[in-house]
Write an enzyme that holds these catalytic residues in place. Sequence first.
Site, PDB file in Angstrom:
ATOM      1  N   HIS A  70       0.808  -1.304   0.042  1.00 13.19           N
ATOM      2  CA  HIS A  70      -0.042  -0.061  -0.139  1.00 13.19           C
ATOM      3  C   HIS A  70       0.882   1.372  -0.070  1.00 13.19           C
ATOM      4  O   HIS A  70       0.566   1.919  -0.736  1.00 13.19           O
ATOM      5  CB  HIS A  70      -0.859  -0.004   1.239  1.00 13.19           C
ATOM      6  CG  HIS A  70      -1.878   1.081   1.235  1.00 13.19           C
ATOM      7  ND1 HIS A  70      -2.590   1.252   2.443  1.00 13.19           N
ATOM      8  CD2 HIS A  70      -2.279   2.002   0.484  1.00 13.19           C
ATOM      9  CE1 HIS A  70      -3.464   2.370   2.110  1.00 13.19           C
ATOM     10  NE2 HIS A  70      -3.318   2.803   1.104  1.00 13.19           N
ATOM     11  N   GLU A  73       2.452   1.714  -3.428  1.00 12.48           N
ATOM     12  CA  GLU A  73       1.450   2.206  -4.318  1.00 12.48           C
ATOM     13  C   GLU A  73       1.547   3.843  -4.143  1.00 12.48           C
ATOM     14  O   GLU A  73       1.330   4.564  -5.278  1.00 12.48           O
ATOM     15  CB  GLU A  73       0.102   1.674  -4.091  1.00 12.48           C
ATOM     16  CG  GLU A  73      -0.922   2.177  -4.859  1.00 12.48           C
ATOM     17  CD  GLU A  73      -2.163   2.587  -3.952  1.00 12.48           C
ATOM     18  OE1 GLU A  73      -2.666   3.796  -4.336  1.00 12.48           O
ATOM     19  OE2 GLU A  73      -2.724   1.714  -3.251  1.00 12.48           O
ATOM     20  N   HIS A  74       1.514   4.360  -3.121  1.00 15.20           N
ATOM     21  CA  HIS A  74       1.445   5.758  -2.796  1.00 15.20           C
ATOM     22  C   HIS A  74       2.878   6.320  -3.325  1.00 15.20           C
ATOM     23  O   HIS A  74       2.759   7.298  -3.842  1.00 15.20           O
ATOM     24  CB  HIS A  74       1.269   6.157  -1.360  1.00 15.20           C
ATOM     25  CG  HIS A  74      -0.051   6.009  -0.878  1.00 15.20           C
ATOM     26  ND1 HIS A  74      -0.672   7.180  -0.186  1.00 15.20           N
ATOM     27  CD2 HIS A  74      -0.891   5.098  -0.787  1.00 15.20           C
ATOM     28  CE1 HIS A  74      -1.924   6.750  -0.047  1.00 15.20           C
ATOM     29  NE2 HIS A  74      -2.300   5.439  -0.234  1.00 15.20           N
ATOM     30  N   GLU A 171      -4.160   7.158   7.197  1.00 14.25           N
ATOM     31  CA  GLU A 171      -5.394   6.297   6.326  1.00 14.25           C
ATOM     32  C   GLU A 171      -6.021   5.218   7.030  1.00 14.25           C
ATOM     33  O   GLU A 171      -6.932   4.689   7.309  1.00 14.25           O
ATOM     34  CB  GLU A 171      -5.090   6.003   4.850  1.00 14.25           C
ATOM     35  CG  GLU A 171      -6.035   5.507   4.143  1.00 14.25           C
ATOM     36  CD  GLU A 171      -5.646   4.842   2.875  1.00 14.25           C
ATOM     37  OE1 GLU A 171      -6.242   4.241   2.071  1.00 14.25           O
ATOM     38  OE2 GLU A 171      -4.382   5.109   2.436  1.00 14.25           O
TER      39      GLU A 171
END
Length: 993
Positions: A70, A73-74, A171
């Site tokens: 994750h 991905e950012h 998040e």
Amino acid sequence: MESIAFKKGQNLCGYTITQVTPLETIDSLMVQLEHIKTKARHIHILNKDKENTFGVFFRTVPQDSSGVAHILEHTVLCGSKEFNVRDPFFSMIKRSLSTFMNAFTASDWTMYPFSTQNPKDYYNLMNVYLDAAFFPRIDELSFKQEGHRLETIETEDKDIELEYKGVVYNEMKGAMSSPAQVLGRSLLASLYPDTTYRYNSGGEPSEIPTLTWENLKDFHAEYYHPSNSYFYTYGNLPLEETLLFIGKKVLDKFERLDIDSKVPSQPRWDTPRKATQAYAYSDPEDLSKKYQACVAWLTCDIKDSFEILVLTVLEQILLGNSASPLRKALIDSNLGTALSDSTGFDSDNRDTLFTCGLKDITKDSVKQVEDIIFSTIEKLADKGIDQNLIDSAIHQIEFHRKEITNTPYPFGIKLLLSFAGTLIHDGDPVSCVNIDDDLDKLKKQIKKGLFLEKKLRQYFLENSHRVLFTLEPDTTLEQKNIQETKKELKALLKQMTQKDLEQIKKDAKILEELQEKEEDVSVLPTLDLVDVPPEIEIIKPDTVKNVTFSTCYDKATSGILYFTCPMGAGNIPTDLFALVPFFCQSFINSGTKKHSYEKIAELMDMYTGGISATPFSGSYFSKEAQSHSFLALQGKVLDRNVERLFDLIKEFVEAYSFKDFDRLKSLLLQYQAGMEASIVSNGHRYAISLASRHLSQASYINELWHGIAQYKFIKGITEQFKTDDKKNKILETLSKNLGKIAKSVLTRGNIKPAIIGDKSSITVAEKRIKAIHKKLSNDSESSFFTPDISFKQDLPYDGWYTNTSVSFVGQSFKTVRMTHEDSPGLAVISKILRSLYLHREIREKGGAYGGFAIYNPEEGLFSFGSYRDPHIKRTLDVYKKACDFISNGDYSQTDIKEAILQVCSEIDKPETPGPAAMKAFYRDITKLDDDIRRQFKDSLLKLDKKRIQDIAESYFTINETLKGTAVISSKASLEQANIQLSLEEKQLNLFKI
């Protein structure tokens, strides 16, 4: 679709075509290719759709819950070899006419897709996406910004403390505040203890800080290679040009690698297991019925398309509607309010899973829920499944594969998501789209008898790889987590030297300077305003012979007829207005005088694609700007079943009934549970609605119907059920009130039907509509207005507390509506503020998942919002400074051009013929005529910096007292914010949700 141009075995631009398959149901052709040198796979879906889609994705297999996939991905979207700027992804949103841009992290793949109608834009975006995925910088500061970092804070006693920051860190703190997320992640860990699915690919907040920058770079090197990649293209652009582009940009620069990223099948158990997981719940007074229980089974392999279809049909039979036996048995037990989170068949993992259960139960009810599940399935397996349930399940599958829409994603993206899991596990993507052979096989097997009953035994009754899962509330968990984090940070602080602390401060300063630095993004490709089509799409009603009453649109809708019928709400008694959304739920779902709700649900599934009633409120776009309120009765159906649709519509209109009190109570509890579950996932929307609720009558009605006010209203009714002697009296009153609402809207002068589809179906529908209309009472004329409902004029400054470890900060103020000459400028200002100021201040610096500005041209309201935000006071300060920023004019004509592109992208977003005609009809209903739309776009394309600054000075220099403010957060966070706000002599008024 012709397949002459492509043949199996053909070499094309460095690839070999491995398969060419017509996809007849969507009038397309699938071409599968493999790159000769690197073995990268490519799927191309060729058709006439001008909304072209591109995606590149990788099988990514985390081996811990640090969130590496994750965070990567950012981070890959924070600058690359050719586009060495801080945030090329968000910069491209400004420089593009994309209809979709995003990135996704699943449990075992990471994807980077986009869609656009503009060919130049398509290659611009592909260039940036490919460079980001294959040649990212992955610098340490980006990792710290997006993933996690330590920063120092000074306490009131001048002591130094450490805190964690980072976009993904916050998040996931927000995500794991949701019981649904906790249940879903924990269920995977319980059911797949030996594979990658036991880890949280998004990242557990407690484990995210263990991830190092080196780990991140290693993960990219291991998985983001062409030999582990899958490319996807869709639409009408030439495949050859795309392949050459990808080859030159990426594939020619790599050699083949043998990458073992396969996910093994989970070893099967001999005996079932049990698991329990706690979630943070902050209200000790309301604890006993906040448990969830479900049974989850590991089912078939994702590559077995026939078994996937069987389980999809079983899901529909068991759970698909309120008549479905397992759903009905669970809900009718009165042990809980709604089906548990994660209920349903999930076919995304290597081994698929099936889950069902109940939420809002007591701890003592867990065993009863399990017993109901097994006894219901056993009864069906022993006595046989009703043929009507089978027929309606198969009809639903046939309907939804025929319907092509761009909601919630463009169709090309939806198609990709439908087979991505199958593809990465080496299955056949064709089998996910062309299901006719499997469907024929299934129908033949069913005809032989007891086929599905045997499958119930195989997958549920005799399947020992299952878990009885309990989710339990824990009022101490959030505080425990906070204390553990503090303890961890204190221990870290003890180990640190002064030099370490200086380095943390230095890194924070460098990062802040980087975030503040004005960047030259001219290296990024861009579109210009000349690339924007100046015209707007205009859809006018059609003239069809003998159709005189309904508005009709003769459109190619793939054999589906769409029906919609707005009904004015102005004559509904004002004291019943808050009940309108629940009326819409119960009108369709509580049965009629002729049939029980179960029978109605069965008929709807067997013959239609769905029937619904929905409430709408707002203001007319005409200059008079009166508030409107109406309900819309809607349905969609395959052409062969048009008569069946209107049989049901007729029954709803002429024989509505609210006499089944048990059903009414059940619907109320399900409705409340659905709203409650949505508060944390959509906190920003609720916060903005609360902030704007006193700015206009339409905003007040919007909050009353769709906001926290609606949730509190429904909860107020259900709370009374706790006193048994009152229950029937409450339901009797409710039943009478729902009847009053029905009577006030179902009158001859108060309906405005529209039909979209093929001429012959339109003609059949018109006859039926006229016959229904004739039988309506003639009590009143059209009532498409809002009655005079009083509301407070003082603007809120509120904090609303619930179960969440992050905040949602909303603020709204009045500007002007779409018909005003300043309106296009306000739309552009919302994009400038988000791109140039709020993104930097709230996301990059503040660590929230998102910060945004929204201009609502219908109501003339301007709003700020933040999503999964670790701050409250700081964010409110950012909103103040945002107004100063836009008024000071610290932006260029290029920035304005880019904001105009973003607004145009929203205006020109394409829709398929049915939904596009539906939108055109509702534009007419709300008086948004084509002249208003055309004038708006013409003015938009002429905006310059001076005009924007003039508009900014008119609306963004207003006094803070003219702004409504609302924050949704935890009680502790709101109280902490009020300590900080007390210095300014204005504190948030606190309310419990």
